[in-house]
Scaffold this motif. Structure first.
Motif, PDB file in Angstrom:
ATOM      1  N   SER A 165     -14.372  -2.084  -3.341  1.00  0.00           N
ATOM      2  CA  SER A 165     -15.824  -2.276  -3.387  1.00  0.00           C
ATOM      3  C   SER A 165     -16.418  -1.657  -4.653  1.00  0.00           C
ATOM      4  CB  SER A 165     -16.483  -1.659  -2.152  1.00  0.00           C
ATOM      5  OG  SER A 165     -16.179  -0.269  -2.064  1.00  0.00           O
ATOM      6  N   ILE A 166     -15.657  -0.787  -5.300  1.00  0.00           N
ATOM      7  CA  ILE A 166     -16.111  -0.134  -6.538  1.00  0.00           C
ATOM      8  C   ILE A 166     -15.452  -0.761  -7.755  1.00  0.00           C
ATOM      9  CG2 ILE A 166     -16.148   2.058  -7.809  1.00  0.00           C
ATOM     10  CD1 ILE A 166     -16.256   3.481  -5.109  1.00  0.00           C
ATOM     11  N   ALA A 167     -14.147  -1.018  -7.662  1.00  0.00           N
ATOM     12  CA  ALA A 167     -13.416  -1.637  -8.779  1.00  0.00           C
ATOM     13  C   ALA A 167     -12.359  -2.560  -8.207  1.00  0.00           C
ATOM     14  CB  ALA A 167     -12.782  -0.569  -9.661  1.00  0.00           C
ATOM     15  N   VAL A 168     -12.488  -3.844  -8.496  1.00  0.00           N
ATOM     16  CA  VAL A 168     -11.560  -4.848  -7.980  1.00  0.00           C
ATOM     17  C   VAL A 168     -10.280  -4.827  -8.813  1.00  0.00           C
ATOM     18  CG1 VAL A 168     -11.175  -7.323  -7.682  1.00  0.00           C
ATOM     19  CG2 VAL A 168     -13.397  -6.325  -7.110  1.00  0.00           C
ATOM     20  N   PRO A 169      -9.104  -4.640  -8.194  1.00  0.00           N
ATOM     21  CA  PRO A 169      -7.853  -4.721  -8.957  1.00  0.00           C
ATOM     22  C   PRO A 169      -7.666  -6.134  -9.505  1.00  0.00           C
ATOM     23  CG  PRO A 169      -7.403  -4.645  -6.606  1.00  0.00           C
ATOM     24  CD  PRO A 169      -8.873  -4.393  -6.761  1.00  0.00           C
ATOM     25  N   VAL A 170      -7.144  -6.231 -10.716  1.00  0.00           N
ATOM     26  CA  VAL A 170      -7.135  -7.505 -11.437  1.00  0.00           C
ATOM     27  C   VAL A 170      -5.705  -7.954 -11.725  1.00  0.00           C
ATOM     28  CG1 VAL A 170      -7.769  -8.654 -13.595  1.00  0.00           C
ATOM     29  CG2 VAL A 170      -9.380  -7.074 -12.489  1.00  0.00           C
ATOM     30  N   ASP A 171      -5.444  -9.221 -11.484  1.00  0.00           N
ATOM     31  CA  ASP A 171      -4.250  -9.893 -11.973  1.00  0.00           C
ATOM     32  C   ASP A 171      -4.686 -10.905 -13.029  1.00  0.00           C
ATOM     33  OD1 ASP A 171      -2.665  -8.493 -10.217  1.00  0.00           O
ATOM     34  OD2 ASP A 171      -2.446 -10.156  -8.790  1.00  0.00           O
ATOM     35  N   TYR A 172      -3.943 -10.974 -14.134  1.00  0.00           N
ATOM     36  CA  TYR A 172      -4.235 -11.981 -15.143  1.00  0.00           C
ATOM     37  C   TYR A 172      -3.319 -13.180 -14.946  1.00  0.00           C
ATOM     38  CZ  TYR A 172      -7.351  -8.934 -17.741  1.00  0.00           C
ATOM     39  OH  TYR A 172      -8.408  -8.139 -18.117  1.00  0.00           O
ATOM     40  N   GLY A 210      -0.122 -10.136 -16.582  1.00  0.00           N
ATOM     41  CA  GLY A 210      -0.738  -8.827 -16.731  1.00  0.00           C
ATOM     42  C   GLY A 210      -1.450  -8.381 -15.470  1.00  0.00           C
ATOM     43  N   ILE A 211      -1.623  -7.063 -15.356  1.00  0.00           N
ATOM     44  CA  ILE A 211      -2.360  -6.491 -14.231  1.00  0.00           C
ATOM     45  C   ILE A 211      -3.227  -5.345 -14.728  1.00  0.00           C
ATOM     46  CG2 ILE A 211      -0.549  -7.082 -12.561  1.00  0.00           C
ATOM     47  CD1 ILE A 211       0.196  -4.082 -12.537  1.00  0.00           C
ATOM     48  N   VAL A 212      -4.285  -5.049 -13.970  1.00  0.00           N
ATOM     49  CA  VAL A 212      -5.121  -3.867 -14.193  1.00  0.00           C
ATOM     50  C   VAL A 212      -5.355  -3.224 -12.831  1.00  0.00           C
ATOM     51  CG1 VAL A 212      -7.268  -2.946 -15.104  1.00  0.00           C
ATOM     52  CG2 VAL A 212      -6.259  -4.963 -16.160  1.00  0.00           C
ATOM     53  N   ARG A 213      -5.102  -1.909 -12.756  1.00  0.00           N
ATOM     54  CA  ARG A 213      -5.313  -1.188 -11.509  1.00  0.00           C
ATOM     55  C   ARG A 213      -6.171   0.049 -11.784  1.00  0.00           C
ATOM     56  NH1 ARG A 213      -3.765  -5.423 -10.290  1.00  0.00           N
ATOM     57  NH2 ARG A 213      -2.024  -6.012  -8.909  1.00  0.00           N
ATOM     58  N   TYR A 214      -6.989   0.420 -10.801  1.00  0.00           N
ATOM     59  CA  TYR A 214      -7.972   1.487 -10.967  1.00  0.00           C
ATOM     60  C   TYR A 214      -7.689   2.623  -9.983  1.00  0.00           C
ATOM     61  CZ  TYR A 214     -10.410  -2.208 -13.473  1.00  0.00           C
ATOM     62  OH  TYR A 214     -10.720  -3.211 -14.358  1.00  0.00           O
ATOM     63  N   PHE A 215      -7.824   3.860 -10.485  1.00  0.00           N
ATOM     64  CA  PHE A 215      -7.615   5.055  -9.668  1.00  0.00           C
ATOM     65  C   PHE A 215      -8.706   6.063 -10.017  1.00  0.00           C
ATOM     66  CE2 PHE A 215      -3.608   3.029 -10.701  1.00  0.00           C
ATOM     67  CZ  PHE A 215      -2.992   2.884  -9.465  1.00  0.00           C
ATOM     68  N   ASP A 265       3.498   8.013 -12.507  1.00  0.00           N
ATOM     69  CA  ASP A 265       4.256   7.555 -11.339  1.00  0.00           C
ATOM     70  C   ASP A 265       3.416   6.536 -10.576  1.00  0.00           C
ATOM     71  OD1 ASP A 265       5.527   7.195  -8.907  1.00  0.00           O
ATOM     72  OD2 ASP A 265       6.152   9.280  -8.721  1.00  0.00           O
ATOM     73  N   LEU A 266       3.873   5.279 -10.599  1.00  0.00           N
ATOM     74  CA  LEU A 266       3.152   4.188  -9.945  1.00  0.00           C
ATOM     75  C   LEU A 266       3.946   3.609  -8.772  1.00  0.00           C
ATOM     76  CD1 LEU A 266       1.902   2.488 -13.206  1.00  0.00           C
ATOM     77  CD2 LEU A 266       0.390   3.316 -11.402  1.00  0.00           C
ATOM     78  N   LYS A 267       4.844   4.403  -8.216  1.00  0.00           N
ATOM     79  CA  LYS A 267       5.671   3.889  -7.116  1.00  0.00           C
ATOM     80  C   LYS A 267       4.826   3.533  -5.899  1.00  0.00           C
ATOM     81  CE  LYS A 267       8.729   7.260  -6.815  1.00  0.00           C
ATOM     82  NZ  LYS A 267       8.414   8.157  -7.931  1.00  0.00           N
ATOM     83  N   SER A 268       3.728   4.238  -5.707  1.00  0.00           N
ATOM     84  CA  SER A 268       2.841   3.946  -4.578  1.00  0.00           C
ATOM     85  C   SER A 268       1.671   3.093  -5.054  1.00  0.00           C
ATOM     86  CB  SER A 268       2.315   5.246  -3.967  1.00  0.00           C
ATOM     87  OG  SER A 268       1.290   4.974  -3.024  1.00  0.00           O
ATOM     88  N   GLN A 269       1.353   2.040  -4.312  1.00  0.00           N
ATOM     89  CA  GLN A 269       0.208   1.206  -4.660  1.00  0.00           C
ATOM     90  C   GLN A 269      -1.113   1.862  -4.288  1.00  0.00           C
ATOM     91  OE1 GLN A 269       0.609  -2.714  -3.018  1.00  0.00           O
ATOM     92  NE2 GLN A 269       2.479  -3.184  -4.167  1.00  0.00           N
ATOM     93  N   SER A 270      -1.048   2.893  -3.446  1.00  0.00           N
ATOM     94  CA  SER A 270      -2.276   3.515  -2.963  1.00  0.00           C
ATOM     95  C   SER A 270      -2.700   4.723  -3.787  1.00  0.00           C
ATOM     96  CB  SER A 270      -2.109   3.939  -1.502  1.00  0.00           C
ATOM     97  OG  SER A 270      -1.061   4.894  -1.377  1.00  0.00           O
ATOM     98  N   ALA A 271      -1.858   5.159  -4.716  1.00  0.00           N
ATOM     99  CA  ALA A 271      -2.213   6.348  -5.498  1.00  0.00           C
ATOM    100  C   ALA A 271      -1.425   6.389  -6.808  1.00  0.00           C
ATOM    101  CB  ALA A 271      -1.955   7.621  -4.696  1.00  0.00           C
ATOM    102  N   PRO A 310      -6.245   8.714  -5.956  1.00  0.00           N
ATOM    103  CA  PRO A 310      -6.164   7.569  -5.042  1.00  0.00           C
ATOM    104  C   PRO A 310      -6.623   6.288  -5.737  1.00  0.00           C
ATOM    105  CG  PRO A 310      -7.362   9.421  -4.072  1.00  0.00           C
ATOM    106  CD  PRO A 310      -7.225   9.720  -5.520  1.00  0.00           C
ATOM    107  N   ALA A 311      -6.128   5.161  -5.237  1.00  0.00           N
ATOM    108  CA  ALA A 311      -6.615   3.879  -5.726  1.00  0.00           C
ATOM    109  C   ALA A 311      -8.111   3.770  -5.466  1.00  0.00           C
ATOM    110  CB  ALA A 311      -5.873   2.736  -5.041  1.00  0.00           C
ATOM    111  N   THR A 312      -8.852   3.336  -6.455  1.00  0.00           N
ATOM    112  CA  THR A 312     -10.297   3.188  -6.308  1.00  0.00           C
ATOM    113  C   THR A 312     -10.597   2.095  -5.276  1.00  0.00           C
ATOM    114  OG1 THR A 312     -10.574   3.795  -8.632  1.00  0.00           O
ATOM    115  CG2 THR A 312     -12.438   2.730  -7.548  1.00  0.00           C
ATOM    116  N   PRO A 313     -11.507   2.325  -4.359  1.00  0.00           N
ATOM    117  CA  PRO A 313     -11.839   1.275  -3.375  1.00  0.00           C
ATOM    118  C   PRO A 313     -12.230  -0.025  -4.068  1.00  0.00           C
ATOM    119  CG  PRO A 313     -12.853   3.357  -2.751  1.00  0.00           C
ATOM    120  CD  PRO A 313     -12.272   3.564  -4.123  1.00  0.00           C
TER     121      PRO A 313
END
Length: 369
Positions: A122-129, A29-34, A92-98, A117-120
Motif C-alpha cells: 500500500s506504500i510501495a508496489v513491488p515492480v517487475d519489468y 528486471g525487478i525492484v523491491r522496497y524495504f 541477504d535477499l533469501k527472504s522475500q519478506s525482509a 521488512p518489506a515495505t507494505p
C-alpha cells in the motif's frame, strides 16, 4: 530470460518478402522496497541476471548511498559490495519478506546488523519489468542478390509483481497510465500501448520501403526504436517515473529524450510545478536554476550562455522535473536549450535553496520525510 510467446508474421511481396517477429512479456528486471520507520529505507534494483543495485537511505542521518554488486544467478541471493559510506555491505535477499544487511563502516570495524521488512504494498508496489520487441524485416532483390533491411522496436514497462493485492496493483497502473492522453477506458496496460506504438511505426516503415517512396540504403534504412518506462521512487503516496526513448529513423544520428512524471495518489493526478511550490514562485525558481547552471559550468555571473553554445541567455523552469529527498532536478532534452552535441542537461537544486517557495505540508515536505 523466459519468452512467453513469439509471433512471426510473413508477407510475400513481388520482389521478396516482409516479416515481423514479435516477442512479449520477457522478464527483464525487478525492484523491491524495504523500510523501517525512522530508521532506514532500501530499494533493491536488479535490471538483469548479472548485476544488482541497493539504494540505501539512512533516515536518522539523512544520507544515502549506492551499493552495486555482481550476481551469480545460480547461487543463493547473498551479495557483497561497498559504497562511499560503508567499507563492506552484505546483502541477504533469501527472504522475500525482509532484507538483511551486514554492514562494516570501516575495513577493520565490527559489523552491525540491520533487518528491514518489506515495505507494505500500500506504500510501495513491488515492480517487475517486462520487455517486448518487434523486428520488421524487408527483403529485396539487388544486382548482387537478395538483401534486406530491418526495423527493431524494443519496449520495457513496469508492472506490479505477482501476488500484489488488486487495489495496490490498480492504483500503480492508473498512475503509469496517467501520462497517456485520450486513453480508452478499456485499454489493457501495457499491451495496448505497445500495440498502438508498434503498428504506427511498422506501417510507416513498410509503406516507405515497400512502396519505393524511400530509397533503400544499407546504413540509414535500418531503423531502431527503444521505448521504456522506469520507476524512480515510491514515497508517501507519490510515484515518480520516467518515460525514455531513443529512435534512429535515418539521418546523421538518432534522437533520444525522456520525460519525468510524479503522480500523487492523494490528488489522483500528475503533479506540475504549480502543485509543489507556492504562488508566484516563478522568478525565485528561475534565478535558482540559472545560478546553479552557472555554478555547474563555472561561469561568471555576467558571462553569456550563448558563448557556451546555449540557445538562450536565461533558462526557464521546465515541467520535466525529478524529485528526491533532498533536491529537485530539471531535465532538458537535446535541442531544448542547447545543441545536440551538448547532450541532455540536468540542473539539480537543493531544497535548502528554495525554502521561500516550498509550502508547509506540501509535496516536497512529503518527499523529505
Amino acid at each position: 530470460m523466459k519468452k512467453i510467446f513469439i509471433i512471426i508474421l510473413l508477407v510475400l511481396t513481388a520482389d521478396g518478402f516482409a516479416q515481423t517477429v514479435y516477442s512479449s512479456n520477457n522478464s527483464c528486471g525487478i525492484v523491491r522496497y524495504f523500510s523501517m520507520t525512522n530508521v532506514a529505507e532500501a530499494v533493491w534494483n536488479q535490471p538483469n541476471d548479472s548485476t544488482g543495485e541497493l539504494h540505501f537511505y539512512d533516515q536518522k542521518s539523512q544520507v544515502s548511498c549506492l551499493v552495486s554488486v555482481g550476481i551469480n544467478p545460480l547461487a543463493e541471493p547473498v551479495y557483497i559490495g561497498s559504497s562511499d559510506l560503508f567499507s563492506e555491505v552484505k546483502i541477504d535477499l533469501k527472504s522475500q519478506s525482509a532484507l538483511r544487511l551486514t554492514i562494516k563502516e570501516k575495513q577493520n570495524s565490527e559489523p552491525f546488523f540491520l533487518t528491514l521488512p518489506a515495505t507494505p504494498t500500500s506504500i510501495a508496489v513491488p515492480v517487475d519489468y517486462k520487455c517486448f520487441s518487434a523486428v520488421r524485416h524487408i527483403a529485396f532483390e539487388t544486382e548482387e542478390g537478395r538483401d534486406s533491411v530491418s526495423m527493431t522496436i524494443e519496449h520495457m514497462y513496469p508492472v506490479p509483481a505477482a501476488n500484489t493485492p488488486k487495489a495496490d496493483s490498480l492504483w500503480f497502473i492508473k498512475a503509469i497510465c496517467s501520462m497517456y492522453e485520450g486513453l480508452p477506458v478499456d485499454a489493457v496496460y501495457p499491451d495496448d500501448m505497445i500495440k498502438n506504438f508498434d503498428i504506427s511505426y511498422i506501417q510507416d516503415y513498410t509503406s516507405m520501403y515497400e512502396s519505393g517512396e524511400a530509397e533503400i540504403d544499407e546504413f540509414i534504412s535500418n531503423w531502431e526504436i527503444y521505448d521504456e518506462v522506469s520507476v524512480l521512487f515510491q514515497k508517501n503516496g507519490l510515484l515518480g517515473f520516467v518515460s525514455a526513448g531513443y529512435e534512429y529513423t535515418g539521418g546523421a544520428h538518432g534522437l533520444y529524450g525522456s520525460v519525468n512524471y510524479t503522480y500523487d495518489s492523494q490528488s489522483g493526478k500528475l503533479l506540475t510545478l504549480e502543485d509543489i511550490f507556492v504562488i508566484n514562485y516563478e522568478s525565485i525558481l528561475e534565478t535558482a536554476i540559472n545560478d546553479q547552471l552557472r555554478s555547474d559550468l563555472n561561469l561568471a555571473p555576467d558571462a553569456l550562455l550563448s558563448d557556451e553554445g546555449f540557445f538562450v541567455e536565461v533558462v526557464t523552469a521546465t515541467q520535466n522535473f525529478i524529485l528526491s529527498e533532498t533536491s529537485i532536478t530539471f531535465h532538458y532534452n537535446v535541442y531544448e536549450i542547447a545543441p545536440y552535441a551538448a547532450g541532455s542537461i540536468d540542473i539539480t537544486i537543493p531544497y535548502s535553496d528554495l525554502k521561500s517557495i516550498i509550502p508547509a505540508g506540501g509535496v516536497i515536505e512529503r518527499m523529505m520525510e
